[in-house]
Write a protein that holds these residues in place. Structure first.
Motif, PDB file in Angstrom:
ATOM      1  N   ASP A   1      31.150  44.026  35.955  1.00  0.00           N
ATOM      2  CA  ASP A   1      32.138  43.479  36.891  1.00  0.00           C
ATOM      3  C   ASP A   1      33.012  44.630  37.373  1.00  0.00           C
ATOM      4  O   ASP A   1      33.910  45.066  36.665  1.00  0.00           O
ATOM      5  N   ASP A   2      32.751  45.122  38.561  1.00  0.00           N
ATOM      6  CA  ASP A   2      33.429  46.327  39.034  1.00  0.00           C
ATOM      7  C   ASP A   2      34.805  46.095  39.663  1.00  0.00           C
ATOM      8  O   ASP A   2      35.421  47.030  40.160  1.00  0.00           O
ATOM      9  N   GLN A   3      35.345  44.893  39.622  1.00  0.00           N
ATOM     10  CA  GLN A   3      36.629  44.647  40.278  1.00  0.00           C
ATOM     11  C   GLN A   3      37.795  45.372  39.605  1.00  0.00           C
ATOM     12  O   GLN A   3      38.829  45.569  40.233  1.00  0.00           O
TER      13      GLN A   3
ATOM     14  N   ASN B   1      43.072  43.981  31.613  1.00  0.00           N
ATOM     15  CA  ASN B   1      43.323  43.591  33.003  1.00  0.00           C
ATOM     16  C   ASN B   1      44.798  43.326  33.286  1.00  0.00           C
ATOM     17  O   ASN B   1      45.148  42.376  33.963  1.00  0.00           O
TER      18      ASN B   1
END
Length: 164
Positions: free
Chosen positions: A115-117, A163
């Protein structure tokens, strides 16, 4: 019944607040590109970083090609005088500093192949500790680095897998 619904509705979760689906992480050696610091500074930082991720996630450490990848370098090791004081003992009538600040900066690239976000490249993380200028840096440097590294590693962890 309600507990089961709450737990299944949240996805992957751990009590450290880290929600990741990856199973592996690779952390490359962080090199000392800064001028100064003890010779083992990069090895100490890299080992502390690996230990932190292994202790606070269920990730397995792999040499290369982990689903999560961290790499970077120590780019700053700076001593700065702060808290100036007048010193009447100075033959030239100059000022001295009561405190000195040790600031460490680390530049990090993070990639999450699942998941590159949250990926980031060459992001700088920095922290400092102040100490009395009359203290011998060599005598307290390991303790200062330990405290500074702990905060920088927490910041890297939060920016990558937590995150935040």
């Amino acid at each position: 019944m309600i507990t089961a619904i709450i737990l299944t509705g949240c996805g992957v979760y751990s009590f450290t607040g880290v929600a990741i689906t990856a199973e592996t992480i690779s952390i490359q050696q962080f090199y000392n590109d800064a001028e100064g610091g003890p010779p083992d500074m990069s090895q100490t930082f890299t080992n502390k970083l690996k230990d932190y991720y292994l202790s606070n996630t269920n990730l397995g450490l792999v040499e290369e090609e982990g689903e999560l990848q961290l790499e970077g370098s120590i780019t700053g090791y700076r001593l700065s005088p702060i808290a100036p004081t007048a010193n009447n003992n100075d033959a030239f009538g100059g000022n001295t500093s009561a405190l000195t600040r040790l600031t460490i900066t680390v530049q990090v690239t993070y990639a999450n192949t699942t998941d590159d976000q949250f990926d980031f490249e060459n992001k700088s993380f920095s922290f400092y500790k102040d100490f009395d200028s009359d203290q011998n840096l060599t005598a307290i440097e390991a303790q200062l680095l330990d405290e500074i590294f702990d905060q920088i590693i927490l910041d890297i962890f939060n920016a990558s897998v937590a995150n935040w």
